[in-house]
Design a protein around this motif. Sequence first.
Motif, PDB file in Angstrom:
ATOM      1  N   PHE A  87       7.820  -5.019   0.917  1.00  6.45           N
ATOM      2  CA  PHE A  87       7.533  -4.255   2.124  1.00  6.45           C
ATOM      3  C   PHE A  87       8.547  -3.120   2.249  1.00  6.45           C
ATOM      4  CE2 PHE A  87       5.992  -8.546   3.376  1.00  6.45           C
ATOM      5  CZ  PHE A  87       4.668  -8.223   3.610  1.00  6.45           C
ATOM      6  N   THR A  88       8.064  -1.959   2.671  1.00  7.85           N
ATOM      7  CA  THR A  88       8.935  -0.811   2.940  1.00  7.85           C
ATOM      8  C   THR A  88       8.459  -0.107   4.195  1.00  7.85           C
ATOM      9  OG1 THR A  88       7.597   0.749   1.641  1.00  7.85           O
ATOM     10  CG2 THR A  88       9.366  -0.444   0.470  1.00  7.85           C
ATOM     11  N   ASN A  89       9.293   0.776   4.734  1.00  8.31           N
ATOM     12  CA  ASN A  89       8.947   1.524   5.952  1.00  8.31           C
ATOM     13  C   ASN A  89       8.119   2.753   5.602  1.00  8.31           C
ATOM     14  OD1 ASN A  89      12.049   0.390   6.682  1.00  8.31           O
ATOM     15  ND2 ASN A  89      10.429   0.026   8.189  1.00  8.31           N
ATOM     16  N   THR A  90       6.968   2.508   4.999  1.00  9.38           N
ATOM     17  CA  THR A  90       6.047   3.572   4.592  1.00  9.38           C
ATOM     18  C   THR A  90       4.634   3.166   4.955  1.00  9.38           C
ATOM     19  OG1 THR A  90       5.674   2.641   2.381  1.00  9.38           O
ATOM     20  CG2 THR A  90       7.547   4.149   2.628  1.00  9.38           C
ATOM     21  N   SER A  91       3.731   4.116   4.887  1.00 17.66           N
ATOM     22  CA  SER A  91       2.326   3.807   5.112  1.00 17.66           C
ATOM     23  C   SER A  91       1.889   2.706   4.147  1.00 17.66           C
ATOM     24  CB  SER A  91       1.476   5.057   4.873  1.00 17.66           C
ATOM     25  OG  SER A  91       0.096   4.758   5.013  1.00 17.66           O
ATOM     26  N   PRO A  92       1.030   1.766   4.600  1.00 23.87           N
ATOM     27  CA  PRO A  92       0.550   0.724   3.687  1.00 23.87           C
ATOM     28  C   PRO A  92      -0.035   1.320   2.408  1.00 23.87           C
ATOM     29  CG  PRO A  92      -0.060   0.194   5.934  1.00 23.87           C
ATOM     30  CD  PRO A  92       0.532   1.576   5.977  1.00 23.87           C
TER      31      PRO A  92
END
Length: 795
Positions: A369-374
């Motif tokens: 998981f990252t802080n970006t659009s899925p």
Amino acid sequence: MGASDFSKLPHIGESVRRKEDYRFLTGAGQYTDDIVLAAQSFAVFVRSPHAHAKVVSVNTDAAKAAPGVIGVFTGADVAADNINGLPCGWLITSTNGEPMKEPPHPILAQGKVRYVGDGVAMVVAETLQQARDAAERVEVDYDVLPAVVNVADAAAGAVAGAGLHDIAEDNHCFKWAIGDKGAVESVFATAAHVTKLDLVNNRLIPNAMEPRAAIGSYNRGTDEYTLYVSNQNPHVERLLMTAFVMGLPEHKVRVIAPDVGGGFGSKIFLYAEDVCLTWASKKLGRNIKWVADRSESFLTDAHGRDHVSHAEMAMDANGKFLAMRVHTDANVGAYLSTFASAVPTILYATLLAGQYSTPQVYVEVDTWFTNTSPVDAYRGAGRPEATYLLERLVSRCAWDMGLAQDEIRKRNFITSFPYQTPVALQYDIGDYHACMTQSQELADVAGFAARRAASEAKGLRRGMGYSSYIEACGIAPSNIAGALGARAGLFECGEVRVHPTGSVTVFTGSHSHGQGHETTFAQVVAARLGIPVENVDIVHGDTGRVPFGMGTYGSRSISVGGAAIMKALDKIEAKAKKIAAHLMEASAADIDFAGGEFTVKGTDKKIPFAQVSLAAYVPHNYPLTELEPGLNETAFYDPTNFTFPAGTYICEVEIDPQTGVVRVDRFTAVDDFGTIINPMIVAGQVHGGVAQGIGQALMENGVYDRETGQLLTGSYMDYAMPRADDFPQFKLGHVCTPCTHNPLGTKGCGEAGAIGSPPAVINAVLDALAPLGVKDFDMPATPHRVWQAIQNAKT
């Protein structure tokens, strides 16, 4: 009817002009934004400006008091109505036996925002401008948290305090593997040569001509909802929204996907906006429209690719592949989108055998998981990622072993079918040498040396790159997919309704967003029934009219949807023969049907198809004791295996070392799609796919700021899209080995161009730059990156 018989019918293999083009070219199409309902209002979403933050408070008082505002909704309202989060459609089990970590994905943020663009509130007003003005008045207090955007940083735990979800504080979603690890390691221990390669598959941002759009509508008289939406599979959209999110009876929700201006995978998914509009339409008693602008699409549409991988190939002294091992870190973004978990696993790792008879393959995948659009399926969905890794690795093997790019491939091609790969899939048929031979002829490989010398005389560098791809289309059968984690069936449905005069309407669960289904499916029906193509109409995209189907993705339409139609036509023919037998006073076993006529074997008796269809609906002379009136049949088709299109692409580039500019001078694509229904439509699909693949290879690149998580490529000013003058005239060729397990012999063509082209381009770039000392390069090959690689090689 077998595939070989079908391919010989009239209309099959003809470049019939697309039936749907007239309305598109004259502005008569109907897209979601063209629909205007009574009492229609407009929604605007308030979106997070931060990549990661706690939502301390949301004050909507000023927005509610703004002119024209009908309602304002937040995550608290969603929770109060017990609306669930968006589901992931594919469950993956980790190597430790535990299920993947599947955190909630609320339709409006609850407690936290996790990427720039995450929805915080929805404002509904009488006009779009009023909704926009009111959205500016929503006050949100954020407590900003550290953000992690690069998958390598997430894998390394490089950003303290950047855990997105309570269920996955280390941001790890799952670890998955396929293959015999012990056997692979044993081979590597004794191999004569090992080639290693690290590479990145860059993030892509889908850009269909039509942005996402939706209209939610509720009828209190019938307690029914209607959602108009730009979507590739309306039945799946309805299933996920009703069964998993809103808890509604499925028959009370109708999903209509009208004309769709491009999808490329980004419109397969159930998005938060679709649920918000449907839910709010009942609460407000109003029809609500939302249409994304291009900047909103950049932020919120599911992105594609974004893998970091290490790959190794073990070979004998002659360059024969013995074993391959791969480790991939895959970015899934802030939440698990509909098919996010399947893309870097089932749809990626199972294709890493490629066209080669490598005895052992082991693949390990970690997702983060990252802080970006899925991140989810984008044209090819896992297959381009697999082909890029494998074909880059194979070319590196050739260079390491001192072999030509074609020679190493020919030495390792699979030649005997069916072929069981070491990563689950079994290929039914193919001829990879034939694709290679034809591609080399069309590309004039023999003349390359002279062209290279001519370029060098001008101070330019010329290179040639190969890519021999294979893909798996159809995603089937359902029972196997279910065992691998799919949460839905993967069949398709077709209904054939013959009218009294002999014209036909077909209802298909497949859905078109530019592929020409209204023409191709009509050709199939017309060929089978011996009627004009213009006498066949195709209906799709409406759950209120079409039997349950699975939509369009994975190049499944003709091979799965078309096969379902063929099965329905089998039933039509069987019943029609009985009617014809009665009319001609013969036995049904003695009736032949061809060219639109029923004949009695050994006689000159014959009647046309339209006479039989009329008798079915005007049953004055009809075997009523044996048959019901009417001529309308439905069939479902669940494939027994994937289909396996394959081919060889050859790219030739010319590079100016002074500026780093790469020009694609020649591009040749030879594909094996099995039976081809409409060559013109197939060529268009290949052209479009190759253009997208070259776009990724040379210019497209989704980039977030590493510290703040802001999308740096959030518009066409910073995200370069290819244009017509970036390409040469492509040369196309075809080899045909018909699929052995569907009645049409088709394999699918929609994604091949985007799968095979990126490694061909980058291999060509590296071939051109090798004399300058450049040994490796990751996409995209922009002028600055190429120039910088040349400069770095000098030091």
